[in-house]
Design a protein around this motif. Structure first.
Motif, PDB file in Angstrom:
ATOM      1  N   GLN A  40     -70.433  22.804  44.551  1.00  0.00           N
ATOM      2  CA  GLN A  40     -69.694  22.888  45.673  1.00  0.00           C
ATOM      3  C   GLN A  40     -68.325  22.123  45.570  1.00  0.00           C
ATOM      4  O   GLN A  40     -68.090  21.157  46.030  1.00  0.00           O
ATOM      5  N   LEU A  79     -90.426  18.822  41.313  1.00  0.00           N
ATOM      6  CA  LEU A  79     -89.715  17.889  40.230  1.00  0.00           C
ATOM      7  C   LEU A  79     -88.374  17.773  41.158  1.00  0.00           C
ATOM      8  O   LEU A  79     -87.439  18.391  41.064  1.00  0.00           O
ATOM      9  N   PHE A 122     -75.120  14.817  42.368  1.00  0.00           N
ATOM     10  CA  PHE A 122     -74.032  14.752  43.136  1.00  0.00           C
ATOM     11  C   PHE A 122     -72.769  15.374  42.366  1.00  0.00           C
ATOM     12  O   PHE A 122     -72.748  15.329  41.172  1.00  0.00           O
ATOM     13  N   LYS A 127     -71.266  14.153  47.060  1.00  0.00           N
ATOM     14  CA  LYS A 127     -72.156  14.703  47.887  1.00  0.00           C
ATOM     15  C   LYS A 127     -73.325  15.403  47.120  1.00  0.00           C
ATOM     16  O   LYS A 127     -73.342  16.077  45.868  1.00  0.00           O
ATOM     17  N   LYS A 173     -76.768  27.657  57.385  1.00  0.00           N
ATOM     18  CA  LYS A 173     -76.577  26.394  58.183  1.00  0.00           C
ATOM     19  C   LYS A 173     -76.065  25.468  57.238  1.00  0.00           C
ATOM     20  O   LYS A 173     -75.446  24.474  57.629  1.00  0.00           O
ATOM     21  N   TRP A 174     -76.253  25.562  55.835  1.00  0.00           N
ATOM     22  CA  TRP A 174     -75.575  24.586  54.968  1.00  0.00           C
ATOM     23  C   TRP A 174     -74.241  24.902  54.750  1.00  0.00           C
ATOM     24  O   TRP A 174     -73.627  23.915  54.157  1.00  0.00           O
ATOM     25  N   GLY A 229     -81.556  24.782  51.304  1.00  0.00           N
ATOM     26  CA  GLY A 229     -80.822  23.399  51.400  1.00  0.00           C
ATOM     27  C   GLY A 229     -81.348  21.995  50.421  1.00  0.00           C
ATOM     28  O   GLY A 229     -80.952  21.224  50.699  1.00  0.00           O
ATOM     29  N   THR A 230     -82.458  22.606  49.430  1.00  0.00           N
ATOM     30  CA  THR A 230     -82.950  21.609  48.810  1.00  0.00           C
ATOM     31  C   THR A 230     -82.502  21.257  47.519  1.00  0.00           C
ATOM     32  O   THR A 230     -82.800  20.649  46.693  1.00  0.00           O
ATOM     33  N   PHE A 231     -81.330  22.456  47.172  1.00  0.00           N
ATOM     34  CA  PHE A 231     -80.688  22.448  46.045  1.00  0.00           C
ATOM     35  C   PHE A 231     -81.714  22.654  44.614  1.00  0.00           C
ATOM     36  O   PHE A 231     -81.724  21.815  43.684  1.00  0.00           O
TER      37      PHE A 231
END
Lengths: 541, 454
Positions: A381, A194, A199, A204, A2-3, A50-52
């Motif tokens: 990315q 944590l 970015f 982003k 989805k990401w 998707g929370t990196f």
């Protein structure tokens, strides 16, 4: 997925490809992915939600290990899984049955369930069977090989269950007492709770860099007590006084005093060369010896690292691979110091357009000169996506010649993925070095060496008096009128345990002459000339 | 935010006087860019499309792409600019974009067209060095030096060439020349140390190579700076502000932070940086006020608590500072700086035992600042834990052999353990290279007193 977001930069009729993806064409395939036909099916699962969460983009590793002592290399895969929930994903052991692989995880008891990063292989108890130490985000695990095809988790009794974020690890005999000690890198002081927003250059949200956390970690130095347990000595040894963001590890003698030193490739910090003082203290001499920073004085994002005597001068040089925008670092050992000769050998410009992790400096075509393989994949990315996976990048194969290395297009596998560990060894014992590549959320490659014009080679298993691979020994030999040396090492590349056998490309020669082994204990043994093929050299009792 | 991704296609259906030069058509995915960046690119595209012959407008579009890492797109735009005008900045930036994507030959070819912009010439030298073409690189650096003998970037570049060519003596001459003119950047020390190492002057090299080099300083390159200043978005602004804090430009940082605090009024990182700036400017009440509000809004952000502790320490309220530092530790146990601050606060209050424990914890979880270990060692000396102090000073010296506080501390501890002659020897040796160092002199006095005490 989805990401998945694709950034398209369509240039219409002016479409241009970045030069990084266009190595000189080659009509010869050197490495061919045979994972499917050989039964190797493994995907390192990042658990990306998707929370990196940073570990998702760092793992994972693998090992080539002959765990059953049948003379061929089996494969061990460290698995990620999920940082959020318990999953059924476990590490995987695949037994080599005549060139095809059979999953023996359950039978062997090797299915560690931690969120896995890397693995080290070594026979720490000198029983003749290779054991494994697995680094995780969370508790590390030591698996003792019982010798009957099964392993037992002895982490607690051995005292090596550190709870940090482990990266590369390696077994090496640091005090020349005949048993293998253990060095395990911790990457960052990090916890899942944590939260930190980072970015990318496009503004982003994306994965953080280790420098964002400002939390370098303490690496772990374990002395083997000889009774199945280890004592952690990092602080008193001096290693704990200088924290780092280590990923890559080497254990070899870089100072010429016969003692095993430790090189740690740090991510975004100066690399460390811990010189062994011989009394269980170590001094970081990387700055003084010129291998902490590149020749511009920059600390790069060290990932994979490897070491060999590429210039035939009888000492070990170091090659480190780094982040997009940073070249590899080739440190030529000049005895008292290292010289960064990356540019002069043609690899300052040819590799910096990818983020390189797994790294091998091996002689694929057996011409006597080291070639290179780099397993690549972005950590943010950035730039133009190469596939639907925004982190995917093409891996590099570089041919070595007398003047340096040149990228070539000699690898055959489907697609481009986000690669991490690359593990090197002769899987099918045919005299050619093969490569296992771990991909993030995509099937691993098993790149078999199919070079049609491969020359002759000698592969040596060096066995010490305990019947184990003589990690830390050095093998010297002549091919024609050129002198070679290789060290017996398993811990190199990125979070990987490689084939500990040493490999000599002979070119058109047919034998290795004047063979001499300097054992880790300092003694030396000469051996008769060896014809091409695979041999075992045993340390005299 | 990443989950919605809509593709916005911008077509440039432009008519051009010259039919052979068409503006490039570029498709950008809005979802991959910060909204501010996307909006800026969109607006600039529209602006440029209205004036296909306006080179400056197109160049600025290229700069926007390049500033956001879209080098391939930037190259196409710059190529278009090159087709409609003779725009030196576009040519230069096109060269830097080519270098970034690995096309060094093209980068050098483009930059060689520019003789008036000095960075274009020394950058060619750098790129040629990257390609291993040392003699060509030297020519470029010498070209700059002949035009501007004080061009440090080129002199340093030439020194690097000489080191690589194994002509360290020539490099030493060049670098010493910069030093005599006041150059003191750690990068200079690193290069000089490397040159001495290659020249076989090991003792000099080992002194110079002890510190950590931060890499080259930021060389003067206004055209690239203009491009980078076009980076848009919250993250870019915050980065600009923190960079300015690091550079000591507190007023510059303040201006940016005040601006983004209006667009992101609830962002704790912005508040924390704002408070840090006010604290460093000595406006402690203002810093305190911001932190109180920030902590009220987001009470679980550890850095804010740590900053508050530092502010309170400066306001002379160590008791409350301890409360906030402890809260920072609760929230982020691995925050070694908070443990170290607690150690200093406890020391300030005279609680040596607590101070020692905090420092010990800070060091065990990751504080690699040698000054923290030195303060810890001094606390241990005061606690009469002489052997432990000796160990700690020794650990500092193992990594930083020339730190005179540790040399002095090590000598004092050695003397206290009964080896006064050994301590004197250590200090006498150290004083040879730093005869006026006050740390060593103080230690010498202490050791001499210990030597005369029965």
């Amino acid at each position: 997925m989805k990401w998945f977001v694709c950034l398209l930069i369509c240039f219409g009729c002016q479409q241009v490809d970045s030069p990084k993806d266009v190595p000189p064409p080659s009509t010869v395939i050197w490495l061919e992915d045979q994972a499917d036909v050989r039964g190797v099916a493994f995907t390192w699962i990042s658990g990306d939600t998707g929370t990196f969460s940073m570990p998702e983009i760092i793992g994972g590793g693998a090992a080539m290990i002959d765990y059953d002592n049948d003379g061929d290399l089996d494969l061990y895969f460290v698995q990620g899984g999920s940082l959020d929930v318990l999953t059924e994903a476990t590490n995987v052991l695949m037994r080599n049955d005549g060139g095809t692989f059979v999953d023996v995880t359950s039978l062997s008891g090797t299915g560690d369930t931690g969120y896995g990063m890397g693995v080290a292989v070594g026979d720490y108890d000198n029983d003749g069977y290779a054991d494994m130490y697995i680094t995780n985000v969370g508790r590390n695990t030591l698996l003792h090989n019982r010798g009957d095809g099964t392993f037992e988790d002895v982490t607690i009794d051995a005292g090596v269950g550190d709870e940090g974020w482990g990266a590369s690890a390696g077994f090496c005999d640091l005090d020349r007492d005949g048993d293998l000690d253990l060095f395990a890198i911790n990457y960052l002081v990090w916890s899942h709770g944590l939260k930190l927003d980072c970015f990318n250059v496009k503004g982003k949200l994306d994965y953080c860099s280790p420098t964002n956390y400002m939390a370098p970690a303490r690496d772990l130095l374990y002395r083997n007590n000889g009774d199945g347990s280890f004592t952690e000595l990092s602080q008193s040894a001096g290693i704990g006084t200088k924290l780092g963001t280590g990923l890559g590890l080497l254990c070899n003698d870089y100072t010429g005093d016969g003692l095993i030193d430790i090189f740690v490739a740090n991510d975004g910090m100066a690399d460390q060369l811990w010189m062994n003082n011989g009394d269980w203290t170590f001094t970081d001499v990387a700055s003084l010896r010129g291998c902490a920073l590149d020749d511009e004085g920059r600390a790069k994002a060290g990932m994979g690292v490897t070491s060999d005597d590429f210039d035939f001068d009888g000492d070990l040089d170091i090659l480190v691979c780094n982040l997009f925008g940073e070249s590899d670092s080739l440190y030529q050992n000049e005895g008292d110091y290292f010289r960064d000769i990356t540019a002069q050998r043609g690899i300052r410009t040819s590799t910096r357009h990818a983020t390189r992790f797994g790294l091998g400096w091996v002689d694929f075509d057996n011409d006597g000169l080291l070639d290179m393989y780099e397993a690549n994949g972005r950590v943010q990315q950035i730039g133009k996506p190469n596939t639907h996976d925004p982190f995917a990048e093409m891996n590099f194969l570089l041919r070595g010649d007398e003047s340096g290395w040149t990228r070539i297009d000699g690898t055959a596998h489907a697609g481009i993925h986000t690669s991490r560990a690359a593990v090197f060894g002769d899987i099918d014992n045919d005299g050619g070095i093969d490569v296992l590549v771990i991909n993030r959320d995509a099937p691993a490659y098993l790149l078999m060496n199919v070079h049609p014009n491969r020359k002759n080679s000698v592969t040596l298993r060096i066995v010490d008096i305990h019947g184990r691979d003589a990690i830390g020994a050095t093998v010297f030999g002549n091919v024609g009128n050129r002198s070679f040396m290789h060290s017996v090492q398993s811990a190199w590349s990125y979070m990987a345990a490689n084939d500990p056998r040493v490999h000599f490309g002979l070119g058109n020669e047919t034998e290795l002459t004047e063979v001499n082994v300097r054992w880790a204990t300092g003694e030396e043994t000469s051996f008769e000339n060896l014809s091409r093929g695979i041999h075992t050299l045993n340390q005299p009792q | 935010m990443r989950h919605f991704s809509f593709l916005l296609v911008l077509f440039f259906l432009l008519r051009c006087e010259n039919a052979s030069i068409e503006p490039p058509t570029i498709v950008v995915d809005a979802g991959q860019l910060a909204p501010e960046a996307y909006a800026a690119i969109q607006a600039q595209q529209q602006n440029a499309s209205r004036h296909p012959e306006a080179a400056q407008s197109w160049r600025e579009l290229g700069m926007l792409y390049q500033a956001h890492g879209l080098d391939e797109a930037a190259i196409l735009i710059y190529e278009y600019v090159g087709g409609i005008s003779d725009d030196s900045q576009a040519i230069y930036l096109q060269a830097t974009a080519h270098a970034r994507v690995g096309n060094y030959d093209e980068a050098i070819k483009l930059a060689s067209q520019l003789s008036d912009y000095i960075p274009a010439t020394w950058k060619q030298g750098v790129w040629l060095m990257d390609q291993g073409r040392l003699a060509d690189a030297a020519i470029k650096f010498q070209e700059v030096i002949s035009r501007d003998p004080s061009a440090v970037a080129a002199i340093v570049g030439l020194a690097r060439v000489r080191i690589t060519q194994n002509k360290p003596e020539l490099a030493i001459t060049l670098l010493e020349n910069i030093r005599t003119r006041g150059g003191s950047h750690p990068y200079l020390t690193f290069l000089l140390g490397t040159a001495h190492q290659r020249a076989g002057n090991q003792s000099i090299a080992s002194t110079l190579l002890v510190g950590t080099a931060p890499g080259p300083p930021k060389w003067e390159d206004p055209w690239s700076d203009q491009m980078m200043a076009m980076q848009r978005g919250f993250a870019a602004s915050l980065t600009r502000a923190t960079t300015k804090i690091g550079e000591g430009d507190l007023h510059g940082a303040l201006s940016i932070l005040l601006s983004i605090s209006k667009s992101h009024p609830r962002d704790t990182a912005v508040h924390n940086n704002l408070a840090t700036v006010y604290m460093q400017l000595g406006q402690l009440d203002k810093a305190n006020e911001i932190l109180v509000k920030s902590i009220r809004r987001a009470s679980d952000y550890a850095p804010t608590h740590l900053t508050m502790a530092m502010v309170l320490q400066r306001q002379g309220d160590p008791a409350r500072a301890i409360v906030y530092a402890k809260r920072a530790v609760e929230l982020q146990p691995a925050m070694s700086a908070a443990h170290a601050l607690l150690g200093r606060l406890a020391l300030q209050q005279g609680d040596l035992v607590a101070s020692s424990a905090y420092f010990e914890e800070s060091l065990s979880i990751g504080n690699s600042d040698p000054s923290t270990r030195e303060v810890y060692a001094m606390v241990l000396l005061d606690l009469r834990k002489t052997r432990e102090a000796l160990t700690q000073f020794g650990l500092v010296l193992q990594v930083n052999p020339s730190r005179t506080i540790s040399i002095g501390g090590f000598a004092v501890a050695t003397a206290r353990l009964g080896n006064v002659q050994g301590a004197l020897g250590i200090l006498q040796e150290a004083l040879k290279s730093a005869p006026t160092d006050t740390n060593l002199q103080r230690a010498m006095n202490t050791v001499q007193q210990l030597g005369t005490t029965p």
